[in-house]
Design a protein around this motif. Structure first.
Motif, PDB file in Angstrom:
ATOM      1  N   SER A  32       0.857  -1.176   0.000  1.00  0.00           N
ATOM      2  CA  SER A  32       0.000   0.000   0.000  1.00  0.00           C
ATOM      3  C   SER A  32       0.892   1.223   0.000  1.00  0.00           C
ATOM      4  O   SER A  32       1.959   1.217   0.607  1.00  0.00           O
ATOM      5  CB  SER A  32      -0.915   0.026   1.226  1.00  0.00           C
ATOM      6  OG  SER A  32      -1.651   1.246   1.248  1.00  0.00           O
ATOM      7  N   VAL A  35       0.704   4.461   4.671  1.00  0.00           N
ATOM      8  CA  VAL A  35       1.023   3.800   5.938  1.00  0.00           C
ATOM      9  C   VAL A  35      -0.238   3.671   6.791  1.00  0.00           C
ATOM     10  O   VAL A  35      -0.446   2.656   7.468  1.00  0.00           O
ATOM     11  CB  VAL A  35       2.141   4.569   6.690  1.00  0.00           C
ATOM     12  CG1 VAL A  35       2.365   4.009   8.077  1.00  0.00           C
ATOM     13  CG2 VAL A  35       3.428   4.526   5.887  1.00  0.00           C
ATOM     14  N   LEU A  38      -1.993   0.643   5.654  1.00  0.00           N
ATOM     15  CA  LEU A  38      -1.293  -0.557   6.133  1.00  0.00           C
ATOM     16  C   LEU A  38      -1.662  -0.853   7.583  1.00  0.00           C
ATOM     17  O   LEU A  38      -1.808  -2.015   7.963  1.00  0.00           O
ATOM     18  CB  LEU A  38       0.219  -0.391   6.002  1.00  0.00           C
ATOM     19  CG  LEU A  38       0.802  -0.557   4.606  1.00  0.00           C
ATOM     20  CD1 LEU A  38       2.288  -0.248   4.621  1.00  0.00           C
ATOM     21  CD2 LEU A  38       0.558  -1.945   4.055  1.00  0.00           C
ATOM     22  N   LYS A  39      -1.826   0.185   8.381  1.00  0.00           N
ATOM     23  CA  LYS A  39      -2.210  -0.007   9.787  1.00  0.00           C
ATOM     24  C   LYS A  39      -3.612  -0.625   9.876  1.00  0.00           C
ATOM     25  O   LYS A  39      -3.859  -1.502  10.710  1.00  0.00           O
ATOM     26  CB  LYS A  39      -2.159   1.315  10.558  1.00  0.00           C
ATOM     27  CG  LYS A  39      -0.763   1.826  10.771  1.00  0.00           C
ATOM     28  CD  LYS A  39      -0.014   0.950  11.727  1.00  0.00           C
ATOM     29  CE  LYS A  39       1.360   1.481  12.044  1.00  0.00           C
ATOM     30  NZ  LYS A  39       2.173   0.530  12.780  1.00  0.00           N
ATOM     31  N   LEU A  41      -5.019  -2.521   7.529  1.00  0.00           N
ATOM     32  CA  LEU A  41      -4.858  -3.901   7.068  1.00  0.00           C
ATOM     33  C   LEU A  41      -4.208  -4.748   8.156  1.00  0.00           C
ATOM     34  O   LEU A  41      -4.595  -5.910   8.367  1.00  0.00           O
ATOM     35  CB  LEU A  41      -4.029  -3.945   5.780  1.00  0.00           C
ATOM     36  CG  LEU A  41      -4.613  -3.192   4.581  1.00  0.00           C
ATOM     37  CD1 LEU A  41      -3.650  -3.243   3.404  1.00  0.00           C
ATOM     38  CD2 LEU A  41      -5.979  -3.724   4.203  1.00  0.00           C
ATOM     39  N   GLU A  42      -3.247  -4.177   8.849  1.00  0.00           N
ATOM     40  CA  GLU A  42      -2.576  -4.885   9.947  1.00  0.00           C
ATOM     41  C   GLU A  42      -3.595  -5.287  11.021  1.00  0.00           C
ATOM     42  O   GLU A  42      -3.571  -6.434  11.509  1.00  0.00           O
ATOM     43  CB  GLU A  42      -1.493  -3.989  10.541  1.00  0.00           C
ATOM     44  CG  GLU A  42      -0.755  -4.615  11.697  1.00  0.00           C
ATOM     45  CD  GLU A  42       0.299  -3.690  12.293  1.00  0.00           C
ATOM     46  OE1 GLU A  42       1.291  -4.225  12.808  1.00  0.00           O
ATOM     47  OE2 GLU A  42       0.123  -2.443  12.251  1.00  0.00           O
ATOM     48  N   TYR A  52       2.338 -12.066  10.500  1.00  0.00           N
ATOM     49  CA  TYR A  52       2.768 -11.147   9.454  1.00  0.00           C
ATOM     50  C   TYR A  52       4.017 -10.387   9.875  1.00  0.00           C
ATOM     51  O   TYR A  52       4.350 -10.285  11.053  1.00  0.00           O
ATOM     52  CB  TYR A  52       1.656 -10.146   9.142  1.00  0.00           C
ATOM     53  CG  TYR A  52       1.352  -9.238  10.312  1.00  0.00           C
ATOM     54  CD1 TYR A  52       1.976  -8.000  10.422  1.00  0.00           C
ATOM     55  CD2 TYR A  52       0.485  -9.633  11.317  1.00  0.00           C
ATOM     56  CE1 TYR A  52       1.737  -7.181  11.511  1.00  0.00           C
ATOM     57  CE2 TYR A  52       0.231  -8.827  12.398  1.00  0.00           C
ATOM     58  CZ  TYR A  52       0.852  -7.599  12.498  1.00  0.00           C
ATOM     59  OH  TYR A  52       0.620  -6.786  13.585  1.00  0.00           O
ATOM     60  N   TYR A  54       5.824  -6.472   9.026  1.00  0.00           N
ATOM     61  CA  TYR A  54       5.386  -5.132   8.651  1.00  0.00           C
ATOM     62  C   TYR A  54       6.614  -4.274   8.377  1.00  0.00           C
ATOM     63  O   TYR A  54       7.506  -4.168   9.222  1.00  0.00           O
ATOM     64  CB  TYR A  54       4.560  -4.516   9.781  1.00  0.00           C
ATOM     65  CG  TYR A  54       4.072  -3.120   9.502  1.00  0.00           C
ATOM     66  CD1 TYR A  54       2.826  -2.912   8.936  1.00  0.00           C
ATOM     67  CD2 TYR A  54       4.853  -2.022   9.797  1.00  0.00           C
ATOM     68  CE1 TYR A  54       2.368  -1.627   8.675  1.00  0.00           C
ATOM     69  CE2 TYR A  54       4.414  -0.736   9.532  1.00  0.00           C
ATOM     70  CZ  TYR A  54       3.170  -0.546   8.979  1.00  0.00           C
ATOM     71  OH  TYR A  54       2.723   0.723   8.712  1.00  0.00           O
ATOM     72  N   ASN A  56       7.874  -0.445   6.771  1.00  0.00           N
ATOM     73  CA  ASN A  56       7.601   0.861   6.182  1.00  0.00           C
ATOM     74  C   ASN A  56       8.903   1.657   6.132  1.00  0.00           C
ATOM     75  O   ASN A  56       9.971   1.120   6.438  1.00  0.00           O
ATOM     76  CB  ASN A  56       6.478   1.607   6.920  1.00  0.00           C
ATOM     77  CG  ASN A  56       6.845   1.975   8.343  1.00  0.00           C
ATOM     78  OD1 ASN A  56       7.999   2.190   8.676  1.00  0.00           O
ATOM     79  ND2 ASN A  56       5.840   2.040   9.193  1.00  0.00           N
ATOM     80  N   LEU A  80       3.374  -7.141   5.068  1.00  0.00           N
ATOM     81  CA  LEU A  80       2.792  -5.836   4.760  1.00  0.00           C
ATOM     82  C   LEU A  80       3.934  -4.873   4.468  1.00  0.00           C
ATOM     83  O   LEU A  80       4.852  -4.728   5.280  1.00  0.00           O
ATOM     84  CB  LEU A  80       1.986  -5.309   5.938  1.00  0.00           C
ATOM     85  CG  LEU A  80       0.736  -6.081   6.298  1.00  0.00           C
ATOM     86  CD1 LEU A  80       0.184  -5.602   7.633  1.00  0.00           C
ATOM     87  CD2 LEU A  80      -0.312  -5.926   5.214  1.00  0.00           C
ATOM     88  N   SER A  82       5.067  -0.961   2.813  1.00  0.00           N
ATOM     89  CA  SER A  82       4.818   0.353   2.243  1.00  0.00           C
ATOM     90  C   SER A  82       5.380   0.357   0.824  1.00  0.00           C
ATOM     91  O   SER A  82       6.515  -0.062   0.602  1.00  0.00           O
ATOM     92  CB  SER A  82       5.505   1.411   3.101  1.00  0.00           C
ATOM     93  OG  SER A  82       5.663   2.604   2.391  1.00  0.00           O
ATOM     94  N   TYR A 101      -2.813  -2.998  -2.859  1.00  0.00           N
ATOM     95  CA  TYR A 101      -4.072  -2.530  -2.277  1.00  0.00           C
ATOM     96  C   TYR A 101      -4.536  -1.225  -2.912  1.00  0.00           C
ATOM     97  O   TYR A 101      -5.711  -1.026  -3.136  1.00  0.00           O
ATOM     98  CB  TYR A 101      -3.959  -2.372  -0.756  1.00  0.00           C
ATOM     99  CG  TYR A 101      -5.303  -2.159  -0.128  1.00  0.00           C
ATOM    100  CD1 TYR A 101      -6.111  -3.242   0.185  1.00  0.00           C
ATOM    101  CD2 TYR A 101      -5.799  -0.880   0.094  1.00  0.00           C
ATOM    102  CE1 TYR A 101      -7.372  -3.060   0.722  1.00  0.00           C
ATOM    103  CE2 TYR A 101      -7.058  -0.693   0.629  1.00  0.00           C
ATOM    104  CZ  TYR A 101      -7.843  -1.773   0.944  1.00  0.00           C
ATOM    105  OH  TYR A 101      -9.104  -1.585   1.456  1.00  0.00           O
TER     106      TYR A 101
END
Length: 177
Positions: A32, A35, A38-39, A41-42, A52, A54, A56, A80, A82, A101
């Motif tokens: 994505s 950010v 992404l949070k 989605l997280e 997962y 993560y 960024n 995930l 960025s 995304y």
């Protein structure tokens, strides 16, 4: 729209795709450009109990390398990332599914991100999902990307045709100082 309480068809579709691919023992990289997204989605991934990584722009380089190595080694199901932080220098051959995304204006940035899973050492075919919401600016961005791609293809094709139509002498003249 910080206080938005409604639903999102795109987020629901993401969750469906994610469930399906993970139930089928695939491993996923999700990109994505935001950010904040992404949070979100997280949180959804946490709620479902999926493991997962993560990454960024603020992730330290040693940590990036460690996470990538662990993911490629089979640890955790989802990565995930960025779009800007993960577009360069990552080798994510542990994934066989890529989900974009949201779109970026420049299709080359997305292509570089997708290429993270299409690297030397990838033993599986890689499936890519681009999530585009109909009748939104996203759809317009996608149309602009396609126009850019078509224009590029036309230019390259024209250049190739031009070169193949040159005689050997003409080619040599082009290469001379």
């Amino acid at each position: 729209m910080q206080n938005y309480e409604g639903s999102s068809g795109k987020l629901e579709l993401f969750e469906e795709i994610l469930e399906d691919v993970l139930e089928s023992n695939h491993r996923v990289v999700v990109f994505s450009q935001w950010v904040e997204m992404l949070k979100i989605l997280e949180e959804r991934i946490k709620e479902r109990g999926f493991e997962y990584f993560y990454l960024n722009g603020s992730t330290k380089s040693e940590e990036r390398i460690d996470m990538v190595n662990r993911f490629n080694g089979g640890e955790k199901q989802v990565f995930l990332v960025s779009l800007k932080a993960g577009g360069f220098g990552l080798n994510l051959t542990g994934a066989d599914v890529v989900i974009l995304y949201d779109l970026w204006w420049n299709p080359a940035v997305e292509n570089q991100a997708m290429d993270r899973a299409h690297r030397i050492g990838q033993e599986n075919s890689v499936q890519v999902f681009r999530l585009i919401t109909k009748n939104t600016i996203e759809e317009r961005i996608f149309e602009l990307q396609q126009k850019k791609k078509d224009l590029f293809d036309q230019v390259v094709s024209s250049a190739q045709t031009f070169i193949t139509e040159l005689s050997e002498d003409e080619l040599m003249q082009l290469l001379e100082e």
